[in-house]
Design a protein around this motif. Sequence first.
Motif, PDB file in Angstrom:
ATOM      1  N   ILE A 156       0.966  -1.368   0.120  1.00 22.29           N
ATOM      2  CA  ILE A 156      -0.046   0.048  -0.108  1.00 22.29           C
ATOM      3  C   ILE A 156       0.775   1.418  -0.077  1.00 22.29           C
ATOM      4  N   VAL A 157       1.996   1.502   0.784  1.00 22.57           N
ATOM      5  CA  VAL A 157       2.718   2.322   0.915  1.00 22.57           C
ATOM      6  C   VAL A 157       3.626   2.829  -0.283  1.00 22.57           C
ATOM      7  N   TRP A 158       4.111   1.643  -1.081  1.00 18.42           N
ATOM      8  CA  TRP A 158       4.578   1.827  -2.523  1.00 18.42           C
ATOM      9  C   TRP A 158       3.797   2.262  -3.351  1.00 18.42           C
ATOM     10  N   LYS A 159       2.434   1.969  -3.409  1.00 18.98           N
ATOM     11  CA  LYS A 159       1.442   2.381  -4.267  1.00 18.98           C
ATOM     12  C   LYS A 159       1.222   3.732  -4.011  1.00 18.98           C
ATOM     13  N   LEU A 160       1.222   4.192  -2.779  1.00 18.56           N
ATOM     14  CA  LEU A 160       1.026   5.738  -2.593  1.00 18.56           C
ATOM     15  C   LEU A 160       2.280   6.498  -2.988  1.00 18.56           C
ATOM     16  N   LEU A 161       3.437   5.986  -2.557  1.00 17.05           N
ATOM     17  CA  LEU A 161       4.543   6.882  -2.928  1.00 17.05           C
ATOM     18  C   LEU A 161       4.896   7.124  -4.444  1.00 17.05           C
ATOM     19  N   LEU A 162       4.222   6.186  -5.256  1.00 11.44           N
ATOM     20  CA  LEU A 162       4.536   6.191  -6.739  1.00 11.44           C
ATOM     21  C   LEU A 162       3.356   6.920  -7.286  1.00 11.44           C
ATOM     22  N   GLY A 163       2.404   7.358  -6.444  1.00 10.61           N
ATOM     23  CA  GLY A 163       1.084   8.127  -7.114  1.00 10.61           C
ATOM     24  C   GLY A 163       0.048   7.139  -7.589  1.00 10.61           C
ATOM     25  N   PRO A 318      -1.343  -9.993   0.969  1.00  5.66           N
ATOM     26  CA  PRO A 318      -2.501 -10.693   1.448  1.00  5.66           C
ATOM     27  C   PRO A 318      -3.636 -10.169   1.410  1.00  5.66           C
ATOM     28  N   ASN A 319      -3.892  -8.531   1.217  1.00  7.73           N
ATOM     29  CA  ASN A 319      -5.151  -8.028   0.784  1.00  7.73           C
ATOM     30  C   ASN A 319      -5.517  -8.222  -0.568  1.00  7.73           C
ATOM     31  N   GLU A 320      -4.760  -8.701  -1.484  1.00  5.06           N
ATOM     32  CA  GLU A 320      -5.109  -8.825  -3.062  1.00  5.06           C
ATOM     33  C   GLU A 320      -4.988 -10.315  -3.337  1.00  5.06           C
ATOM     34  N   GLU A 321      -6.395 -11.062  -3.515  1.00  6.15           N
ATOM     35  CA  GLU A 321      -6.400 -12.350  -3.795  1.00  6.15           C
ATOM     36  C   GLU A 321      -6.066 -12.681  -5.386  1.00  6.15           C
ATOM     37  N   ASP A 322      -6.477 -11.866  -6.229  1.00  4.79           N
ATOM     38  CA  ASP A 322      -6.365 -12.106  -7.622  1.00  4.79           C
ATOM     39  C   ASP A 322      -4.947 -11.705  -8.319  1.00  4.79           C
ATOM     40  N   PRO A 323      -4.143 -12.674  -8.597  1.00  5.58           N
ATOM     41  CA  PRO A 323      -2.946 -12.329  -9.246  1.00  5.58           C
ATOM     42  C   PRO A 323      -2.858 -11.572 -10.346  1.00  5.58           C
ATOM     43  N   ALA A 324      -4.005 -11.393 -11.078  1.00  5.13           N
ATOM     44  CA  ALA A 324      -4.136 -10.788 -12.369  1.00  5.13           C
ATOM     45  C   ALA A 324      -4.110  -9.064 -11.732  1.00  5.13           C
ATOM     46  N   MET A 325      -4.611  -8.895 -10.529  1.00  2.89           N
ATOM     47  CA  MET A 325      -4.706  -7.430 -10.199  1.00  2.89           C
ATOM     48  C   MET A 325      -3.389  -7.181  -9.727  1.00  2.89           C
ATOM     49  N   ALA A 326      -2.655  -7.850  -9.265  1.00  6.39           N
ATOM     50  CA  ALA A 326      -1.241  -7.536  -8.646  1.00  6.39           C
ATOM     51  C   ALA A 326      -0.094  -7.270 -10.153  1.00  6.39           C
ATOM     52  N   GLU A 327      -0.635  -7.862 -10.977  1.00  9.09           N
ATOM     53  CA  GLU A 327       0.132  -7.716 -12.416  1.00  9.09           C
ATOM     54  C   GLU A 327      -0.219  -6.334 -12.882  1.00  9.09           C
ATOM     55  N   ALA A 328      -1.579  -6.022 -12.945  1.00  7.22           N
ATOM     56  CA  ALA A 328      -1.889  -4.843 -13.386  1.00  7.22           C
ATOM     57  C   ALA A 328      -1.312  -3.513 -12.552  1.00  7.22           C
ATOM     58  N   ASP A 329      -1.349  -3.705 -11.321  1.00  4.00           N
ATOM     59  CA  ASP A 329      -0.764  -2.696 -10.326  1.00  4.00           C
ATOM     60  C   ASP A 329       0.617  -2.458 -10.595  1.00  4.00           C
ATOM     61  N   THR A 330       1.513  -3.647 -10.726  1.00  2.00           N
ATOM     62  CA  THR A 330       2.732  -3.404 -11.113  1.00  2.00           C
ATOM     63  C   THR A 330       2.936  -2.893 -12.078  1.00  2.00           C
ATOM     64  N   PHE A 331       2.396  -3.112 -13.513  1.00  2.00           N
ATOM     65  CA  PHE A 331       2.804  -2.248 -14.630  1.00  2.00           C
ATOM     66  C   PHE A 331       2.655  -1.101 -14.196  1.00  2.00           C
ATOM     67  N   PHE A 332       1.786  -0.355 -13.761  1.00  2.00           N
ATOM     68  CA  PHE A 332       1.500   1.034 -13.631  1.00  2.00           C
ATOM     69  C   PHE A 332       2.536   1.826 -12.793  1.00  2.00           C
ATOM     70  N   CYS A 333       2.764   0.881 -11.671  1.00  2.00           N
ATOM     71  CA  CYS A 333       3.698   1.532 -10.781  1.00  2.00           C
ATOM     72  C   CYS A 333       5.279   1.272 -11.623  1.00  2.00           C
ATOM     73  N   PHE A 334       5.343   0.202 -12.174  1.00  2.00           N
ATOM     74  CA  PHE A 334       6.704   0.338 -12.800  1.00  2.00           C
ATOM     75  C   PHE A 334       6.953   1.475 -13.969  1.00  2.00           C
ATOM     76  N   VAL A 335       5.771   1.693 -14.470  1.00  2.00           N
ATOM     77  CA  VAL A 335       5.767   2.889 -15.660  1.00  2.00           C
ATOM     78  C   VAL A 335       6.135   4.230 -14.743  1.00  2.00           C
ATOM     79  N   GLU A 336       5.458   4.288 -13.606  1.00  2.00           N
ATOM     80  CA  GLU A 336       5.727   5.435 -13.065  1.00  2.00           C
ATOM     81  C   GLU A 336       7.423   5.576 -12.386  1.00  2.00           C
ATOM     82  N   LEU A 337       7.692   4.534 -11.819  1.00  2.00           N
ATOM     83  CA  LEU A 337       9.131   4.476 -11.299  1.00  2.00           C
ATOM     84  C   LEU A 337      10.087   4.650 -12.403  1.00  2.00           C
ATOM     85  N   LEU A 338       9.747   4.116 -13.493  1.00  2.00           N
ATOM     86  CA  LEU A 338      10.684   4.474 -14.762  1.00  2.00           C
ATOM     87  C   LEU A 338      10.882   5.715 -15.493  1.00  2.00           C
ATOM     88  N   SER A 339       9.757   6.345 -14.959  1.00  2.00           N
ATOM     89  CA  SER A 339       9.606   7.719 -15.681  1.00  2.00           C
ATOM     90  C   SER A 339      10.726   8.567 -14.984  1.00  2.00           C
TER      91      SER A 339
END
Length: 476
Positions: A156-163, A318-339
């Motif tokens: 949660i914290v990383w998602k907040l910090l990455l916007g 543990p708050n995210e049961e669907d692996p597909a959702m983790a994949e989507a979240d990772t993609f957008f945070c990866f784009v933000e980090l790499l920017s």
Amino acid sequence: MAKNHVPDWLNNSLWSSRSPPPQQSLTPAKTSIDSEDMNRSTNSAVKSSVSAESSVKLPVPMPPPAVIRAEPRPVPPPSPKVEIIGPLNSCSSNCRSDGENGSSASSTTTSGISSTENNSRQAQLSQELSRKIINLEEVRRLASQGIPDGPGIRAIVWKLLLGYLPTEKALWPTELAKKRPQYKQFKEELLMNPSEIARRLEKFASLENDGTGTDIEGKGVLSRSKVTQEEHPLSLGKSSIWNQFFQDTEIIEQIDRDVKRTHPDLHFFSGDTPSAKSNQDALRIILIIFAKLNPGIRYVQGMNEILAPLFYVFRNDPNEEDPAMAEADTFFCFVELLSGFRDNFCQQLDNSVVGIRSTITRLSQLLKEHDEELWRHLEVTTNVNPQFYAFRWITLLLTQEFNFPDSLLLWDTLLSDPEGPQETLLRICCAMLIIVRRRLLAGDFTSNLKLLQNYPSSNISHLLYVANKLRVKSAG
């Protein structure tokens, strides 16, 4: 004399680590940049005075390559794989135990943070994350000291910090409902092969022409006369979907190779288990989609190492049961980090004021500012060009210099800096040099280069403290 430029606080023995005891061979070998890619970071030839029997593989001047090489860290055969599936503490017994500053593997790895301090920070973060409107400034302050391994706190914290998530919790469902379907659409459109694209275009054209959805043969197949130049598999036109497909194939093959080499010492990423294969597939898909959406950069070797920590953290939420959702979240945070680091991956900008060589020069200047004696010994006396070691440190965000749990702690600090991760990264790199200054000042070209390309295990809390000292001294 140059020594007069050394700040008094650096002369304390606390800042210089002891040389490791002899006959220690537990530290895994680090990823090294091969000769082809090292030459992207330097155009200078290494002096011929270095012995051919040297244990350090020296770069050989060659034309700059098009990509960054990031070979995986070799794993010693006797060492078992580190099982990192749940909380990081479960793997601590398998992490590196040899190192400097008296660090050893424990329930806090080499962070040097007591369990009491961890529990206190975890309680503060949990309290802050429970608010309707989250105080991002307070979250940054707490995260900069290292995020404890609480249930889903780091995700949660990383998602907040990455916007990726807004500070108003009531908006989280809306934002996620908008982003996650968008990623699903990317997968459907960008992972489609040209044959399927051609079929869909033909079907759409048929519907527009006669409303029946069929061609002249009634079978939904184009006749030879209807196959356009862009749809022909042998077309070399820039607008040809087949030509683009074959170009993408080369990149996809490179991504496949790199993904399979991602953290081979961790069961989460490596092995024949269904979960490991699923995780590899997720990394592969994210990198392919990023490459297609960013034609100016596409894929550069080493991006898989930057993607891995993000996916690991979000997939183990543990708050995210669907692996597909983790994949989507990772993609957008990866784009933000790499920017914030994309210029380091763009070869056309290597020699510009924002390119990787300029960034390495800023690291050199930072070291000269805070420890001129060490800077002079490295770059003048022993001719250790910072490009020989800092290139990998900076482009891979230190993921290859420390074990995986410690890398996550460093990333907590990188992501929490309101000034952006780039400046914090340079301060940490400078602190890494200062911490081993005694060994560097006593070493020659060969021993220093070997030390910096195989950085010793260190107390992460101590390293971050020194890095913060550099910020304070610069501000003063």
